[in-house]
Design a protein around this motif. Structure first.
Motif: not given
Length: 308
Positions: A167-176, A91-107
């Motif tokens: 956000i992709v790195i965040a998804a990898i961390s979630w998977g890990l 969520f550190l990566l997701v929230m920082y990424g949300l500064r630049f990326v649309d919410a729907g695309k981020s999800s």
């Protein structure tokens, strides 16, 4: 109503289980809009500190009320690692990424997690991927490339591409974190494990906030309070509590596929409420990611059925 009586009701009324799944995924999808909107009032890490601080307190209260003993001292190191992977980093990566990326695309990007979980499980858990699973992962990867490639083709700024990669790195961390949980903590109760990992993860977020956003102003009003309380209490604590009850009643593959409703609702609410537009790349990529995950998970379910 006690937990045992609730479990009996859910076991006898599968329609209630699916209604709860629908409600939970709706709330999680709607939460993406609030996460994006909250950035207008405070820094991304500050919001995460308040959100997960609230969520951790509510979850720990639920654990305390359940009066279940939990060997925290014995597993605090493993819970710390899980909290860093599943809550802090994600969520550190997701929230920082949300500064630049649309919410729907981020999800959509974050919920590519099942693909990374499959690949990491093959590497660290020795799970062999079948041809259908490889095909599903490949289709999902093409979906990610469709989203990222379309934005590069359209000439989006490097900040947008950087946010998407975070956000992709965040998804990898979630998977890990899923793999680590299965290796070290799977034998422990899920609700208590999630409560304590969220506590440790929140501490990590607060430390990051103190170093990066100490002097960043916070605008307190009815909107910012609503964003924190809704995402902290409902989307984090209560939804996860009910979700873990549901996981004891349905198989993991069905649960994984049902979570794909979250990015669908995320795209819908972000378009309806905050007017985000879906490009051809987002639509194509979202469909490919969802189809890929469904193919991979259904093949895994069929494999498990044949083994039993």
């Amino acid at each position: 109503m006690t937990q045992n009586s609730l479990m009996k009701l859910l076991q006898n009324k599968k329609s209630i289980v699916w209604l709860l799944i629908l409600i939970i995924t709706l709330l999680w999808g709607y939460a993406w809009v609030l996460m994006k909107e909250a950035l207008a009032y405070m820094g991304p890490f500050t919001f995460s500190s308040f959100r997960f601080g609230t969520g951790a307190i509510v979850l720990l209260l639920i654990v305390w009320l359940s009066k279940k003993r939990f060997p925290l001292r014995q597993y605090w190191k493993q819970l710390l690692i899980l909290g860093l992977l599943q809550t802090s980093i994600v969520f550190l990566l997701v929230m920082y990424g949300l500064r630049f990326v649309d919410a729907g695309k981020s999800s959509v990007l974050l919920y590519s997690m099942p693909m990374w979980s499959s690949l990491l499980a093959a590497r660290y858990l020795g799970e062999k991927l079948k041809a259908a699973q490889y095909a599903g992962v490949l289709i999902g990867m093409l979906g990610l490339l469709a989203i990222l490639g379309w934005d590069i083709w359209e000439g989006h700024s490097l900040k947008v591409i950087f946010g998407e990669l975070l956000i992709v790195i965040a998804a990898i961390s979630w998977g890990l974190s899923n793999v680590y949980y299965r290796l070290r903590l799977q034998h422990l109760p899920q609700l208590e494990t999630n409560a304590y990992q969220m506590l440790f993860g929140t501490i990590g977020i607060i430390i990051a906030t103190c170093f990066t956003e100490w002097n960043v102003p916070i605008e307190w009003n009815i909107h910012s309070l609503y964003y924190i309380l809704f995402t902290g209490i409902f989307a984090s604590a209560l939804c996860f509590t009910v979700w873990f009850l549901i996981l004891s009643l349905i198989d993991m593959v069905t649960a994984t596929i049902s979570t794909l409703l979250v990015p669908i609702f995320g795209l819908f609410f972000s378009s309806l409420i905050i007017g985000e537009t879906m490009s051809a790349g987002v639509i194509t990529g979202s469909v490919l990611i969802i189809v890929g995950i469904v193919i991979a998970q259904l093949s895994n379910k069929e494999h498990d059925r044949l083994k039993s």
